[in-house]
Design an enzyme around this catalytic site. Sequence first.
Site, PDB file in Angstrom:
ATOM      1  N   GLY A  85      85.351  59.837  36.382  1.00 28.54           N
ATOM      2  CA  GLY A  85      86.600  59.088  36.466  1.00 28.54           C
ATOM      3  C   GLY A  85      86.482  57.789  35.695  1.00 28.54           C
ATOM      4  O   GLY A  85      85.381  57.333  35.396  1.00 28.54           O
ATOM      5  N   ASP A 117      90.541  55.494  38.844  1.00 28.94           N
ATOM      6  CA  ASP A 117      90.273  54.747  40.060  1.00 28.94           C
ATOM      7  C   ASP A 117      90.906  53.365  39.912  1.00 28.94           C
ATOM      8  O   ASP A 117      90.514  52.591  39.043  1.00 28.94           O
ATOM      9  CB  ASP A 117      88.751  54.608  40.242  1.00 28.94           C
ATOM     10  N   TYR A 143      93.900  45.005  41.719  1.00 33.72           N
ATOM     11  CA  TYR A 143      93.447  44.832  40.331  1.00 33.72           C
ATOM     12  C   TYR A 143      94.572  44.235  39.462  1.00 33.72           C
ATOM     13  O   TYR A 143      94.349  43.873  38.316  1.00 33.72           O
ATOM     14  CB  TYR A 143      93.000  46.165  39.714  1.00 33.72           C
ATOM     15  N   TRP A 167      94.204  47.108  50.301  1.00 36.90           N
ATOM     16  CA  TRP A 167      93.513  45.820  50.211  1.00 36.90           C
ATOM     17  C   TRP A 167      93.347  45.191  51.607  1.00 36.90           C
ATOM     18  O   TRP A 167      94.036  45.543  52.559  1.00 36.90           O
ATOM     19  CB  TRP A 167      94.245  44.892  49.237  1.00 36.90           C
ATOM     20  N   LEU A 177      77.117  52.172  36.345  1.00 38.39           N
ATOM     21  CA  LEU A 177      76.341  51.615  35.228  1.00 38.39           C
ATOM     22  C   LEU A 177      75.722  50.274  35.601  1.00 38.39           C
ATOM     23  O   LEU A 177      75.113  49.616  34.766  1.00 38.39           O
ATOM     24  CB  LEU A 177      77.247  51.444  33.995  1.00 38.39           C
ATOM     25  N   GLU A 220      82.300  57.380  24.742  1.00 37.50           N
ATOM     26  CA  GLU A 220      80.885  57.792  24.882  1.00 37.50           C
ATOM     27  C   GLU A 220      80.531  58.075  26.340  1.00 37.50           C
ATOM     28  O   GLU A 220      79.736  58.975  26.612  1.00 37.50           O
ATOM     29  CB  GLU A 220      79.933  56.772  24.234  1.00 37.50           C
TER      30      GLU A 220
HETATM   31  P1  A2P Z   1      83.615  47.264  29.047  1.00 40.71           P
HETATM   32  O1  A2P Z   1      84.976  47.430  29.655  1.00 40.71           O
HETATM   33  O2  A2P Z   1      83.564  46.119  28.074  1.00 40.71           O
HETATM   34  O3  A2P Z   1      83.057  48.557  28.449  1.00 40.71           O
HETATM   35  P2  A2P Z   1      82.153  48.852  36.707  1.00 40.71           P
HETATM   36  O4  A2P Z   1      80.919  48.438  37.453  1.00 40.71           O
HETATM   37  O5  A2P Z   1      83.423  48.276  37.275  1.00 40.71           O
HETATM   38  O6  A2P Z   1      82.213  50.348  36.504  1.00 40.71           O
HETATM   39  O7  A2P Z   1      82.038  48.164  35.244  1.00 40.71           O
HETATM   40  C1  A2P Z   1      81.176  48.676  34.267  1.00 40.71           C
HETATM   41  C2  A2P Z   1      80.831  47.589  33.266  1.00 40.71           C
HETATM   42  O8  A2P Z   1      79.990  48.145  32.249  1.00 40.71           O
HETATM   43  C3  A2P Z   1      82.028  46.991  32.569  1.00 40.71           C
HETATM   44  O9  A2P Z   1      81.782  45.613  32.425  1.00 40.71           O
HETATM   45  C4  A2P Z   1      82.086  47.692  31.192  1.00 40.71           C
HETATM   46  O10 A2P Z   1      82.593  46.807  30.220  1.00 40.71           O
HETATM   47  C5  A2P Z   1      80.616  48.011  30.958  1.00 40.71           C
HETATM   48  N1  A2P Z   1      80.393  49.317  30.296  1.00 40.71           N
HETATM   49  C6  A2P Z   1      81.111  50.455  30.430  1.00 40.71           C
HETATM   50  N2  A2P Z   1      80.566  51.455  29.714  1.00 40.71           N
HETATM   51  C7  A2P Z   1      79.468  50.944  29.109  1.00 40.71           C
HETATM   52  C8  A2P Z   1      78.474  51.485  28.235  1.00 40.71           C
HETATM   53  N3  A2P Z   1      78.543  52.755  27.825  1.00 40.71           N
HETATM   54  N4  A2P Z   1      77.483  50.651  27.794  1.00 40.71           N
HETATM   55  C9  A2P Z   1      77.438  49.354  28.184  1.00 40.71           C
HETATM   56  N5  A2P Z   1      78.334  48.788  29.025  1.00 40.71           N
HETATM   57  C10 A2P Z   1      79.342  49.573  29.480  1.00 40.71           C
END
Ligand code: A2P
Length: 285
Positions: A22, A53, A58, A89, A181, A241
């Site tokens: 998601g 989600d 937000y 919320w 992540l 990606e």
């Molecule tokens: P961005 O929107 O600039 O890609 P969350 O914990 O809410 O899922 O947020 C994930 C965080 O990781 C966001 O700040 C997002 O920023 C970043 N992010 C998402 N995909 C990647 C990736 N493939 N590599 C590095 N950072 C990522």
Amino acid sequence: MDLTAESHSIPLSDGHSIPLMGLGTYGDPRTTLKGTTYESVKLAIETGYRHFDGALVYFNEHEVGQAIRDKIADGTVKREDIFYCGKLWNTFHSPDLVRPALEKTLKALQLEYVDLYIVEMPTAFKPGDTFYPKDENGEWIYCKTDLCATWEVECHPYFTQPKLLEYCQQHDIIIVGYSPLGTCRDASWVNLKCPPLLEDELLASIAKKYNKNTAQVALRFNVQRGVVVIPKSFNPARIKENFQIFNLSLSDAEMKAIEGLNKNIRFVELLMWSDHPEYPFHDDY
Ligand code: A2P
């Protein structure tokens, strides 16, 4: 389980199903440009994402809804192809406010239903339309509610949640892992004692072997063990990606090695609410 970009949903015990992959849609409302969420959700649908989600808090739910509706209107998807999760919320916990809060979400989305509606946090705040209520001394105004609900679970290679996963698997409960992540590392609400997940050496070496990146390995790890992931990205390249995890299969030894990374440390600690009686993270589960 054969997971593909077109088919990566798993069944829920009520007969519905949930896509394992998601798109998270929380971006700091103070720094996210208007229209970014709309463009990101549209691109995500074009990329193959079917699960979104979101939440009223937000402040961009209207953009998520607009993107979904536009992709339905142009024939890319039908409403039933999309899985949308909205959230109640903290200021709407009292039973009489739940329905009006859901109606606010539906109005923002301009959709007739959501597929899942969950309690965002168990920590109730003073009811009303001030989403982050504080008193004249700058203290949070909490509220006691009779909470009988559930909430989301952070889950990634540094916080693999083995006990919770085992319990849920025994009881046919699907886990949705937020921040798969390792979060945006915003110091105002993230525990930065933990090193960045995406710089992990083991994840990097596995990624190199498969010509992938660490984010893709971290996402695949959870998806391959049946945990739904909702990584947020508003970056077009990363939206794409992050979805390229269905042509990757980790070996049993790699899955075990990644499980071994568990540090039992949460990134999302929300310590500013740790004195709330319903603060959820004092206990193990
Ligand atoms: P961005 O929107 O600039 O890609 P969350 O914990 O809410 O899922 O947020 C994930 C965080 O990781 C966001 O700040 C997002 O920023 C970043 N992010 C998402 N995909 C990647 C990736 N493939 N590599 C590095 N950072 C990522």
